[in-house]
Write a protein that holds these residues in place. Structure first.
Motif, PDB file in Angstrom:
ATOM      1  N   MET A  86      -3.451   9.963   1.621  1.00  0.00           N
ATOM      2  CA  MET A  86      -5.299   8.946   1.324  1.00  0.00           C
ATOM      3  C   MET A  86      -5.559   8.675   2.661  1.00  0.00           C
ATOM      4  SD  MET A  86      -3.131   6.477  -2.067  1.00  0.00           S
ATOM      5  CE  MET A  86      -2.956   7.279  -3.124  1.00  0.00           C
ATOM      6  N   GLY A  87      -6.909   8.178   2.967  1.00  0.00           N
ATOM      7  CA  GLY A  87      -7.256   7.158   4.487  1.00  0.00           C
ATOM      8  C   GLY A  87      -7.343   5.665   3.414  1.00  0.00           C
ATOM      9  N   VAL A  88      -7.470   4.777   3.823  1.00  0.00           N
ATOM     10  CA  VAL A  88      -6.659   3.709   3.339  1.00  0.00           C
ATOM     11  C   VAL A  88      -8.121   2.853   3.835  1.00  0.00           C
ATOM     12  CG1 VAL A  88      -5.317   1.649   1.742  1.00  0.00           C
ATOM     13  CG2 VAL A  88      -4.814   4.196   1.651  1.00  0.00           C
TER      14      VAL A  88
ATOM     15  N   HIS B 270      -2.417   1.891  -7.330  1.00  0.00           N
ATOM     16  CA  HIS B 270      -3.451   2.857  -7.745  1.00  0.00           C
ATOM     17  C   HIS B 270      -3.064   2.961  -6.161  1.00  0.00           C
ATOM     18  CE1 HIS B 270      -4.735  -1.319  -5.501  1.00  0.00           C
ATOM     19  NE2 HIS B 270      -5.993  -0.790  -4.700  1.00  0.00           N
ATOM     20  N   LEU B 271      -2.233   2.184  -5.274  1.00  0.00           N
ATOM     21  CA  LEU B 271      -2.012   2.464  -3.951  1.00  0.00           C
ATOM     22  C   LEU B 271      -0.415   2.792  -3.791  1.00  0.00           C
ATOM     23  CD1 LEU B 271      -3.872   0.135  -1.388  1.00  0.00           C
ATOM     24  CD2 LEU B 271      -5.185   2.768  -2.288  1.00  0.00           C
ATOM     25  N   ASN B 272      -0.395   4.122  -2.707  1.00  0.00           N
ATOM     26  CA  ASN B 272       1.221   4.671  -2.690  1.00  0.00           C
ATOM     27  C   ASN B 272       0.891   5.633  -1.961  1.00  0.00           C
ATOM     28  OD1 ASN B 272       3.722   5.035  -3.402  1.00  0.00           O
ATOM     29  ND2 ASN B 272       2.773   6.184  -5.458  1.00  0.00           N
ATOM     30  N   LEU B 273       0.976   5.361  -0.869  1.00  0.00           N
ATOM     31  CA  LEU B 273       0.857   5.631   0.754  1.00  0.00           C
ATOM     32  C   LEU B 273       2.352   6.331   0.991  1.00  0.00           C
ATOM     33  CD1 LEU B 273      -0.679   3.657   3.207  1.00  0.00           C
ATOM     34  CD2 LEU B 273      -1.843   5.455   2.342  1.00  0.00           C
ATOM     35  N   GLY B 274       3.184   6.372   0.473  1.00  0.00           N
ATOM     36  CA  GLY B 274       4.533   6.737   0.409  1.00  0.00           C
ATOM     37  C   GLY B 274       4.992   7.577  -0.734  1.00  0.00           C
ATOM     38  N   ASP B 275       3.983   8.745  -1.724  1.00  0.00           N
ATOM     39  CA  ASP B 275       3.651  10.235  -1.980  1.00  0.00           C
ATOM     40  C   ASP B 275       3.100  10.603  -1.560  1.00  0.00           C
ATOM     41  OD1 ASP B 275       3.871  12.337  -3.602  1.00  0.00           O
ATOM     42  OD2 ASP B 275       2.310  10.538  -5.615  1.00  0.00           O
TER      43      ASP B 275
ATOM     44  N   VAL C 215      -3.401   7.636   5.701  1.00  0.00           N
ATOM     45  CA  VAL C 215      -3.532   6.457   6.826  1.00  0.00           C
ATOM     46  C   VAL C 215      -3.904   4.885   6.509  1.00  0.00           C
ATOM     47  CG1 VAL C 215      -5.155   5.955   8.673  1.00  0.00           C
ATOM     48  CG2 VAL C 215      -4.990   8.580   8.722  1.00  0.00           C
TER      49      VAL C 215
ATOM     50  N   ARG D 120      -7.041  -4.777  -2.313  1.00  0.00           N
ATOM     51  CA  ARG D 120      -6.334  -4.790  -4.113  1.00  0.00           C
ATOM     52  C   ARG D 120      -5.196  -4.529  -3.759  1.00  0.00           C
ATOM     53  NH1 ARG D 120     -10.854  -4.778  -6.902  1.00  0.00           N
ATOM     54  NH2 ARG D 120      -9.814  -5.697  -8.415  1.00  0.00           N
TER      55      ARG D 120
ATOM     56  N   ALA E 127       0.719  -1.048   0.214  1.00  0.00           N
ATOM     57  CA  ALA E 127       0.541  -0.068  -0.209  1.00  0.00           C
ATOM     58  C   ALA E 127       0.832   1.417   0.047  1.00  0.00           C
ATOM     59  CB  ALA E 127      -0.959  -0.380   0.665  1.00  0.00           C
ATOM     60  N   THR E 128       2.013   1.546   0.592  1.00  0.00           N
ATOM     61  CA  THR E 128       3.382   2.416  -0.149  1.00  0.00           C
ATOM     62  C   THR E 128       3.444   2.511  -1.011  1.00  0.00           C
ATOM     63  OG1 THR E 128       3.482   1.486   3.240  1.00  0.00           O
ATOM     64  CG2 THR E 128       4.791   3.722   1.928  1.00  0.00           C
ATOM     65  N   GLY E 129       3.427   1.421  -1.563  1.00  0.00           N
ATOM     66  CA  GLY E 129       3.861   1.575  -2.742  1.00  0.00           C
ATOM     67  C   GLY E 129       5.072   1.024  -3.420  1.00  0.00           C
ATOM     68  N   VAL E 130       5.148  -0.185  -3.085  1.00  0.00           N
ATOM     69  CA  VAL E 130       6.373  -0.734  -3.531  1.00  0.00           C
ATOM     70  C   VAL E 130       6.015  -2.574  -4.184  1.00  0.00           C
ATOM     71  CG1 VAL E 130       8.043   0.401  -2.082  1.00  0.00           C
ATOM     72  CG2 VAL E 130       7.248  -1.893  -1.125  1.00  0.00           C
TER      73      VAL E 130
ATOM     74  N   LYS F 241      12.804   7.197   1.613  1.00  0.00           N
ATOM     75  CA  LYS F 241      12.146   8.113   1.665  1.00  0.00           C
ATOM     76  C   LYS F 241      11.236   8.093   3.520  1.00  0.00           C
ATOM     77  CE  LYS F 241       9.071   8.867  -1.781  1.00  0.00           C
ATOM     78  NZ  LYS F 241       8.380   9.353  -2.510  1.00  0.00           N
TER      79      LYS F 241
ATOM     80  N   ILE G 194      -9.991   4.661  -1.281  1.00  0.00           N
ATOM     81  CA  ILE G 194      -9.006   5.754  -0.913  1.00  0.00           C
ATOM     82  C   ILE G 194      -9.926   7.157  -0.216  1.00  0.00           C
ATOM     83  CG2 ILE G 194      -7.617   7.746  -1.102  1.00  0.00           C
ATOM     84  CD1 ILE G 194      -6.595   5.579  -3.741  1.00  0.00           C
ATOM     85  N   GLN G 195     -10.096   7.892   0.929  1.00  0.00           N
ATOM     86  CA  GLN G 195     -10.787   8.412   1.762  1.00  0.00           C
ATOM     87  C   GLN G 195     -10.664  10.056   1.034  1.00  0.00           C
ATOM     88  OE1 GLN G 195     -10.231   6.622   5.607  1.00  0.00           O
ATOM     89  NE2 GLN G 195     -12.565   6.876   5.579  1.00  0.00           N
TER      90      GLN G 195
ATOM     91  N   VAL H 258       0.247  13.096  -2.336  1.00  0.00           N
ATOM     92  CA  VAL H 258      -1.066  12.543  -1.992  1.00  0.00           C
ATOM     93  C   VAL H 258      -1.902  12.106  -1.167  1.00  0.00           C
ATOM     94  CG1 VAL H 258      -2.635  10.873  -3.205  1.00  0.00           C
ATOM     95  CG2 VAL H 258      -0.774  11.853  -4.255  1.00  0.00           C
TER      96      VAL H 258
END
Lengths: 418, 307, 98
Positions: A210-212, A200-205, B69, A102, A74-77, B93, C14-15, A208
């Motif tokens: 995001m609440g996931v 589609h999920l990239n918490l590390g960016d 989050v 996903r 989810a962080t993007g790797v 990072k 995504i929220q 952006v």
């Protein structure tokens, strides 16, 4: 032209580890369990040796292993993990979480029986038990296939039309600890086949926010700011993506075959001596491999039988199997697993798939080789002959039949009864 | 050690948005509002099943602004943070982004302790914050490992809890991590200072924050600050930091080394419905418990002074 | 077409941050804090000298301004600000008395 020098002798576990290296995974989180452990040991070696630029999270449980993979993904790797048996079951909750989010995680299952009683040997109970968690699931029959399928799995899982985590399963010991020739592909060629992850999920960016994976409600939510799908829509989306992924599985398999010159049937199932067959053995993994010997011997006796070795188990390729078996008279299914209280899981899945067929073949299921009990061609042949007989008489047995049981040799039972 | 913070040092910028789902007077709400100001926008937070999941809002909308989050199942928050941190390292990072696990007492002391211990042992670079409302509040006030002695919960409905709460900060201290701190919702300046300090340190940081809960503890919503202050001033919940083994009592607790300076524990216990059937013996047990925990603090304090 | 919807649902997990995620939480209580500006320290001294109400509010609904402003649309009426106000300038009153 390939030369012998391009091949290396390695176990299935090491083939899996080499595929991770080839796929340039960035985070690996795993916990040791027999017979999966050598995968993680090998990857650790690759990382510490500088051959693979990845972070290894040496977690304290399988639940944490898959959680760390979920979070890293989810962080993007690109992430990887592997497990077996009880480890897989300890992951169960997070398997559902990974699929629901996903996340294109690839996991190897070095298949092993599930206790109690303890058994470290192979059967397919662990892999089949997690079939309803929302993952794509593929089975392998040799070490080259493990290597190749792992590479394909990333490309399938990471496709935006899919975004579904993927299992690549292989039999514990029979493949995990058995050495075979495996051709490792050059990095450049793998990179061409498998581009870097776009997620589609990239918490590390940090550009952006995001609440996931929040709490959802039974209905959709409408506000001025937009409309959000409810739980039901998320589940629909997951199911559709898995159903649709069958096209991608085939497409990626064909692309791989074109680029690397190796193919596995049509990417969905493999056939053996099936062209003119009137009846079939239907199996996965080690049981399919052993069935090849049985088929050779049956053919010598003039039995027109072929093998369908299922590679793609989820999504279940119903359409393909209906077409494939449209003229079949008899299918013998050997399950190295049980849906307790019913019958072999593969058997009832196939029955369900063919229920709508115009010509419904006679299907006879057997349980074989639980907990690593040897599955030999003679036993399988015996099963096929009995199935032929039952088909002629159109007789269904009400009880699940086990092949290779040794009840007759259990003399001590008499003592206990006395 | 955390720097002294004055009220006007705390940024006006808000990360918690109005109109969220927290109960009126929620201690967690105040803790989170303050902690986010200290953590700032370059933060990824991971949250297990808890009241905090609810705060983060339903479906496509959240009450938390400018901060990413990741929700995760109950037992897994520390492993989730380990995964985020590993990915941040892989992306190069990890220095610019702060990774935080924020969990309740159930998710920390009970179901999440294995993952937390593992992450701490691996020296994972993250802040683990436990907001401790002393029971499973989100599911309706069931007993947790952090529920205090004598407290009535819906799963200790007749006798109250017969054991004292698990001393989680002490367990984390035994992991030899660089930073362990306790705090309390009633001291926002202390919360802010400790999160700021934790953010500056590399390695595993653990902050355990007592979070008074009006419906769960049985007091009026207006008294949240008062309850937390009483917990501290009676000596029941000492505020301290341990940085690289160096122990220091935080200002509100410093003078309580002298037992005479502690308010009577009855003042704390008698104002909450959860303690309303405590006997005199129970109160004596509380006094013994508090004295014993302060003996430990004294020894820590003394050792640090000798260092 | 269906595939596009399927993909959009993936992205919709995504929220988005919104004010009033739980609705107008001001409706949760009929009691509301009222600041007596004659007693409020920051107003009296026209200086940033207190703002305890802003600091201790579990919701971000009191501003750190002179005078402090309360967002009644979302104030849940817990009454903490009235308790912590050093000069006791805040009283909880019926909404109609605001």
């Amino acid at each position: 032209m390939t030369s012998v020098e391009e091949y290396q002798v390695m176990t299935g576990n090491h083939a899996a580890a080499n595929a991770c290296k080839g796929a340039r995974v960035q985070v690996v989180a795993a916990y040791p369990i027999t017979p999966q452990s050598p995968v993680v040991e090998k990857i650790s070696f690759f990382i510490e040796n500088g051959e693979l630029n990845a972070r290894m999270v040496r977690v304290e449980s399988e639940q944490s292993a898959l959680t760390a993979c979920v979070a890293a993904s989810a962080t993007g790797v690109r992430v990887y993990t592997a497990t077996s048996s009880h480890g897989l079951l300890l992951m169960y909750e997070i398997l559902c979480w990974a699929a629901g989010n996903r996340l294109p995680i690839v996991m190897n299952i070095a298949m092993r029986s599930v206790g109690a009683p303890w058994s470290v040997w192979t059967d397919h109970q662990d892999a089949f038990t997690v079939r309803d968690t929302g993952w794509i699931q593929m089975f392998c029959e040799d070490n080259q296939e493990i290597y190749d399928t792992n590479l394909q799995a990333y490309r399938i899982a990471e496709d935006p039309s899919v975004y579904v985590p993927t299992f690549v399963n292989y039999d514990g010991y029979i493949l995990s600890h058995t050495s075979m020739l495996v051709k490792l592909e050059p990095q450049k060629k793998i990179d061409e086949f498998l581009p870097p992850l776009k997620h589609h999920l990239n918490l590390g960016d940090m550009n952006v926010v995001m609440g996931v994976c929040p709490v959802t409600t039974p209905d959709i939510v409408k506000r001025e700011e937009g409309t959000a799908p409810g739980y039901y829509e998320f589940r629909y989306s997951l199911q559709r993506s898995i159903e649709n992924s069958i096209k991608k599985v085939k497409e990626v398999h064909d692309l791989f075959a074109e680029k690397f010159g190796r193919s596995y049937g049509n990417g969905i199932y493999k056939t053996y001596r099936a062209e003119d067959a009137e009846m079939y053995i239907f199996a996965v993994g080690s049981v399919a491999s052993e069935s090849r010997l049985a088929i050779d011997k049956l053919r010598e006796k003039g039995v027109k039988i072929g093998l369908i070795s299922l590679k793609l188990f989820r999504p279940f390729p119903t359409k393909y199997l209906r077409e494939l078996f449209k003229d079949a008279k008899l299918i013998v299914v050997f399950d190295r697993d049980i849906g307790y209280g019913y019958e072999g899981i593969l058997c009832y899945e196939l029955k369900s798939a063919l229920y709508q067929s115009k010509n419904r073949p006679f299907i006879k299921g057997y349980i074989v080789g639980l907990g690593g009990r040897d599955v030999n061609a003679e036993d399988l042949i015996d099963g096929v002959y009995r199935a032929i007989d039952l088909e002629k008489k159109n007789e269904y047995s009400e009880q699940t039949e086990f092949i290779g049981l040794k009840l007759d040799e259990l003399d001590f039972l008499q003592e206990v009864v006395k | 050690m955390a720097d002294k913070v004055k009220l006007y040092d705390i940024p006006e910028e808000e990360f918690l948005l109005p109109g969220n789902r927290m109960c009126a007077g929620c201690g967690l709400s105040l803790i989170y509002r303050t902690a986010l100001k200290a953590l700032g926008p370059n933060t990824i937070i991971t949250v297990p099943a808890s009241c905090l999941t609810v705060l983060h809002g339903m479906q496509g909308f959240t009450s938390v602004d400018k901060i990413s989050v990741l929700n995760t199942p109950f037992a897994t928050v520390a492993a989730s943070a380990s995964g985020i941190e590993a990915a941040l390292e892989a992306m190069g990072k990890d220095d610019e982004v702060t990774c935080v696990a924020f969990a309740g007492d159930g998710g920390t002391t009970d179901i999440g302790i294995q993952g937390l211990s593992g992450a701490a042992e691996r020296r994972t670079n993250f802040i683990y914050a436990c907001y401790d409302n002393e029971a499973y509040m989100n599911t309706g006030v069931q007993r947790s490992g952090s529920t205090p002695y004598g407290s009535f919960t819906t799963t200790t409905p007749i006798y109250g809890k017969t054991e004292h709460k698990k001393n989680m900060p002490k367990i984390l201290e035994a992991h030899d991590i660089p930073y362990v701190a306790t705090s309390c919702a009633s001291y926002p300046l202390d919360i802010y200072a400790k999160f700021k300090r934790a953010k500056e340190i590399k390695g595993t940081k653990y902050i355990h924050i007592l979070s008074p809960c009006p419906p769960g503890w049985g007091f009026s919503t207006k008294d949240t600050i008062k309850m937390g202050k009483l917990a501290v001033e009676t000596g029941f919940w000492p505020l301290y930091e341990i940085e690289n083994g160096k122990f220091s009592l935080s200002t509100p607790s410093k003078r309580l080394l002298d037992p005479a300076k502690r308010k009577p524990i009855e003042e704390y216990l008698s104002t909450q419905k959860r303690f309303n059937r405590l006997s005199n013996e129970d109160i004596e047990e509380y006094k013994r418990y508090i004295n014993q925990s302060w003996e430990y603090i004294k020894s820590k304090n003394l050792t640090t002074q000798l260092l | 077409m269906v595939d596009q919807k399927v993909y959009e649902i993936i992205l919709a997990s995504i929220q988005k941050p919104v004010v009033g995620e739980a609705g107008k939480t001001g409706s949760w209580s009929r009691f509301k804090p009222k600041i007596d500006l004659d007693k409020c320290s920051v107003v009296k001294m026209n200086k940033d000298v207190c703002h305890f109400c802003w600091l201790y509010c579990p919701e971000p609904i009191i501003s750190r301004t002179i005078p402090p402003k309360i967002n009644y649309e979302y104030c849940k009426g817990c009454g903490i600000c009235a308790e912590v106000c050093p000069p006791k300038a805040i009283k909880m009153v019926e909404e109609s008395e605001l």
